[in-house]
Scaffold this motif. Structure first.
Motif, PDB file in Angstrom:
ATOM      1  N   GLU A 197       8.184  11.668  -5.717  1.00 13.02           N
ATOM      2  CA  GLU A 197       7.735  11.243  -4.321  1.00 13.02           C
ATOM      3  C   GLU A 197       6.176  10.648  -4.347  1.00 13.02           C
ATOM      4  O   GLU A 197       5.864   9.611  -3.929  1.00 13.02           O
ATOM      5  CB  GLU A 197       7.204  12.354  -3.453  1.00 13.02           C
ATOM      6  N   ALA A 198       5.379  10.736  -5.430  1.00 10.76           N
ATOM      7  CA  ALA A 198       4.146  10.380  -5.796  1.00 10.76           C
ATOM      8  C   ALA A 198       4.346   8.974  -6.063  1.00 10.76           C
ATOM      9  O   ALA A 198       3.864   7.942  -5.732  1.00 10.76           O
ATOM     10  CB  ALA A 198       3.320  11.140  -6.878  1.00 10.76           C
ATOM     11  N   GLN A 199       5.320   8.827  -6.943  1.00 11.31           N
ATOM     12  CA  GLN A 199       5.563   7.572  -7.580  1.00 11.31           C
ATOM     13  C   GLN A 199       6.006   6.470  -6.471  1.00 11.31           C
ATOM     14  O   GLN A 199       5.784   5.259  -6.352  1.00 11.31           O
ATOM     15  CB  GLN A 199       6.693   7.607  -8.782  1.00 11.31           C
ATOM     16  N   ASP A 200       6.935   7.041  -5.682  1.00 10.75           N
ATOM     17  CA  ASP A 200       7.408   6.175  -4.500  1.00 10.75           C
ATOM     18  C   ASP A 200       6.220   5.787  -3.360  1.00 10.75           C
ATOM     19  O   ASP A 200       6.263   4.878  -2.880  1.00 10.75           O
ATOM     20  CB  ASP A 200       8.528   6.899  -3.847  1.00 10.75           C
ATOM     21  N   ALA A 201       5.578   6.700  -3.331  1.00  3.81           N
ATOM     22  CA  ALA A 201       4.140   6.565  -2.324  1.00  3.81           C
ATOM     23  C   ALA A 201       3.178   5.877  -2.946  1.00  3.81           C
ATOM     24  O   ALA A 201       2.526   4.717  -2.297  1.00  3.81           O
ATOM     25  CB  ALA A 201       3.739   7.913  -1.915  1.00  3.81           C
ATOM     26  N   LEU A 202       2.902   5.691  -4.109  1.00  5.47           N
ATOM     27  CA  LEU A 202       1.917   5.007  -5.080  1.00  5.47           C
ATOM     28  C   LEU A 202       2.661   4.216  -6.448  1.00  5.47           C
ATOM     29  O   LEU A 202       2.256   4.492  -7.629  1.00  5.47           O
ATOM     30  CB  LEU A 202       0.981   6.216  -5.619  1.00  5.47           C
ATOM     31  N   PRO A 203       3.483   3.149  -6.000  1.00  7.73           N
ATOM     32  CA  PRO A 203       4.160   2.742  -7.123  1.00  7.73           C
ATOM     33  C   PRO A 203       3.425   1.905  -8.004  1.00  7.73           C
ATOM     34  O   PRO A 203       3.702   1.730  -9.079  1.00  7.73           O
ATOM     35  CB  PRO A 203       4.997   1.721  -6.231  1.00  7.73           C
ATOM     36  N   GLU A 204       2.174   1.382  -7.817  1.00 14.42           N
ATOM     37  CA  GLU A 204       1.269   0.698  -8.500  1.00 14.42           C
ATOM     38  C   GLU A 204       0.341   1.829  -9.309  1.00 14.42           C
ATOM     39  O   GLU A 204      -0.622   1.164 -10.198  1.00 14.42           O
ATOM     40  CB  GLU A 204       0.560  -0.330  -7.788  1.00 14.42           C
ATOM     41  N   LEU A 205       0.320   3.167  -9.145  1.00 14.16           N
ATOM     42  CA  LEU A 205      -0.614   3.796  -9.695  1.00 14.16           C
ATOM     43  C   LEU A 205       0.174   4.939 -10.461  1.00 14.16           C
ATOM     44  O   LEU A 205      -0.447   5.359 -11.600  1.00 14.16           O
ATOM     45  CB  LEU A 205      -1.293   4.586  -8.568  1.00 14.16           C
ATOM     46  N   VAL A 206       1.620   5.502  -9.925  1.00 13.54           N
ATOM     47  CA  VAL A 206       2.023   6.585 -10.571  1.00 13.54           C
ATOM     48  C   VAL A 206       3.360   6.400 -11.422  1.00 13.54           C
ATOM     49  O   VAL A 206       3.935   5.318 -10.833  1.00 13.54           O
ATOM     50  CB  VAL A 206       2.326   7.458  -9.390  1.00 13.54           C
TER      51      VAL A 206
END
Length: 297
Positions: A197-206
């Motif tokens: 979920e973190a990757q989906d929400a923050l794709p440029e960061l996670v």
């Protein structure tokens, strides 16, 4: 001649006290042992108690030979408690427990990083805490880890889960959550879902996968340390780095205000003042009343 010291009625042979372990700061082994005895012990022992330990040993300092060990080393005193931790390659395996100050000091004299499982020795593979290891891929740093930690804090809070931060003592952050006892398998699955979920929400960061090619400039949200066989650097342990950095609990204000890598680097010499000011910021992890159920568990 190796000096013999008595610690709470136990006789300990403490060796090579003048040996410099951290050349960058000139920190000696004697100063390392003093850190554990005089500064860290009261706060650290509750986080170690009943948790089988793994050690990263670095007897000649961080620049010398380093090796990871789970088995009690030869010469372990008979008063140091151990616990069975069966492994596929060794059904009779045991690991050390640091239940008291003498055991802590005996282990510290070996020159080790302390690493613990997320479960206690009486309930193997049943976790009472969840951990996220936030590991930055250069040029990302702890600053980016803090941004991810804040997102995870809010996401966990939406599920009624409080979270607490500490530095890894290396480059990143650890986020910890007190749980009602839950199978390590279920905790790992839940943590993986939040990492995705973190990757989906923050794709440029996670990134949630360990693949090295994916990680430059991003924060790897490592959920795998919740697996029953894995261990994580314990709160207050010194790390085998250039300087005697500590895996130090931090406040959410410090995480929110972090603007550069050095903002969240704490050395052994910093910890007495921090403990006097804040106490143990991770104390809720050892309080059963603070544990929360895993959603859907």
């Amino acid at each position: 001649m190796t000096p013999i010291t008595e610690v709470e009625g136990r006789r300990l042979a403490l060796s090579n006290l003048d040996k410099v372990l951290y050349p960058a700061t000139g920190t000696t082994k004697g100063e390392v042992l003093h850190y554990y005895a005089a500064t860290a012990a009261d706060a650290m022992l509750p986080h170690l108690r009943d948790r089988p330990l793994s050690f990263l040993r670095y007897p000649d300092g961080p620049e010398g030979l380093r090796f990871f060990t789970k088995n009690p080393p030869p010469g372990t005193p008979d008063w140091v408690r151990t616990a069975p931790v069966p492994r596929s390659d060794d059904p009779g395996a045991r690991q050390v427990l640091a239940q008291d100050l003498p055991s802590l000091m005996w282990a510290a004299n070996l020159v080790v990083e302390f690493h613990t499982h997320q479960w206690r020795q009486d309930s193997p593979a049943v976790a009472d805490r969840m951990v996220f290891d936030l590991d930055p891929g250069p040029p990302a740093s702890v600053v980016e880890c803090c941004a991810v930690a804040l997102w995870l804090r809010d996401r966990l809070a939406a599920d009624g889960l409080p979270s607490y931060g500490k530095t890894s003592g290396s480059k990143g952050l650890h986020l910890l959550v007190p749980l009602e006892p839950t199978s390590s398998e279920d905790v790992t699955a839940f943590a993986k879902r939040l990492a995705m979920e973190a990757q989906d929400a923050l794709p440029e960061l996670v990134v949630h996968r360990m693949t090295r090619a994916l990680r430059p400039g991003k924060v790897f949200v490592d959920f795998s340390q919740n697996a029953a066989a894995k261990t994580t650097a314990a709160p207050y342990t010194l790390r085998a780095r250039e300087s005697p950095t500590v895996s130090a609990p931090v406040t959410w204000d410090e995480i929110e205000d972090c603007g550069k890598q050095d903002d969240l680097v704490f050395l052994a010499g910093d910890m007495a003042a921090r403990l006097e000011r804040y106490g143990d910021l991770l104390a809720p992890l050892t309080d059963p009343d603070q544990a929360r159920p895993l959603p859907g568990g």
